[in-house]
Design an enzyme around this catalytic site. Structure first.
Site, PDB file in Angstrom:
ATOM      1  CG  HIS A 126      -1.938  -1.128   1.176  1.00 39.37           C
ATOM      2  ND1 HIS A 126      -2.769  -1.430   2.227  1.00 39.37           N
ATOM      3  CD2 HIS A 126      -2.235  -2.041   0.211  1.00 39.37           C
ATOM      4  CE1 HIS A 126      -3.532  -2.483   1.919  1.00 39.37           C
ATOM      5  NE2 HIS A 126      -3.213  -2.876   0.707  1.00 39.37           N
ATOM      6  CB  CYS A 159       7.064  17.952  -9.210  1.00 35.16           C
ATOM      7  SG  CYS A 159       8.673  17.177  -9.457  1.00 35.16           S
TER       8      CYS A 159
HETATM    9 ZN   LIG Z   1       7.849  15.743 -11.175  1.00 35.03          ZN
END
Ligand SMILES: [Zn+2]
Length: 252
Positions: A126, A159
């Site tokens: 998981h 990101c």
């Molecule tokens: Zn990325």
């Protein structure tokens, strides 16, 4: 189960462990509740207050990402200080002694690694909640770096490499199971001589199938869990006890 029966079962477990050469441990929430990590599915736990955020919603909705991260950091505060308990240490000893090739776990708390098991010998079905990854490029992001910015701006983390959405490295509702982890877990079930379930109620796929695979190819199956499970009838040994208590002789 009577006290004497439990003691006898624990003694039988250790006799079986002594006879086994290739032990695969399969762990669930029950091993970590003894470290203070809440069980997802226990009524009243912080995990059960809200409906899970499906993976598709996380990918497509900024609001869902904000809500997911708000919940994630709230939950982290419940078990940030959790440390491996004697159950984790006992299973780590089996790995360190070369008697167990790996531990398969449903847990996302990283406590097997914290107990000293090398990361490549912990198979996480998981995922892992102790770090995050970019859904687009896979870059790893540390929670300690994400949280201050999230709390200051209220914006979901993006990101640094590609601006893609960053998500806790867990497998969410509606998200595909990790293929490599699944394949490794099945291979281990096929080649072990003792499959040891610790603290799992064995209801979530693939938890319910791995012990059956192991049993069918001739391995012994031991289920150590506080509650009955559906696979108890096919187990060679069932122990209803705290995992730490039952496994403690391995580290004493
Ligand atoms: Zn990325």
């Amino acid at each position: 189960m009577m006290q004497d029966e439990t003691e006898d079962a624990i003694a039988e477990l250790h006799a079986m462990l002594d006879r086994a050469d290739r032990i695969v441990s399969f762990t669930g929430a029950g091993i970590s509740t003894e470290s203070g990590v809440p069980d997802f599915r226990t009524a009243g736990s912080p995990w059960m207050v809200n409906k899970p955020i499906p993976f598709e919603a996380f990918v497509h909705s900024r609001e869902a990402r904000i809500e997911a991260w708000r919940r994630k950091f709230t939950m982290d505060d419940h078990y940030r200080d959790a440390r491996p308990n004697v159950g984790h240490l006992a299973l780590a000893r089996l790995v360190a002694d070369g008697r167990s090739p790996a531990i398969v776990t449903q847990n996302i708390d990283g406590l097997h690694q914290a107990s000293g098991v090398p990361g490549d010998q912990v198979i996480e079905l998981h995922g892992n909640g102790t770090y995050a990854t970019c859904l687009d490029c896979g870059w790893r992001h540390e929670l300690a770096a994400i949280r201050p910015a999230f709390e200051e701006t209220g914006e979901p983390p993006a990101c640094l490499m590609c601006t893609g959405p960053v998500k806790s490295a867990t497998i969410s509702f509606g998200q595909a199971m990790p293929q490599e982890a699944m394949m490794r877990a099945q291979a281990l079930a096929l080649e072990c001589d003792l499959f040891l379930v610790v603290g799992s109620s064995l209801v979530v796929y693939p938890a319910a199938t791995l012990p059956v695979i192991a049993k069918r190819q001739g391995a012994k199956l031991v289920i150590l869990n506080r509650e009955p499970t559906e696979l108890d009838p096919i187990a060679d040994l069932v122990i209803r006890a705290e995992s730490g208590k039952a496994l403690a002789p391995l580290v004493s």
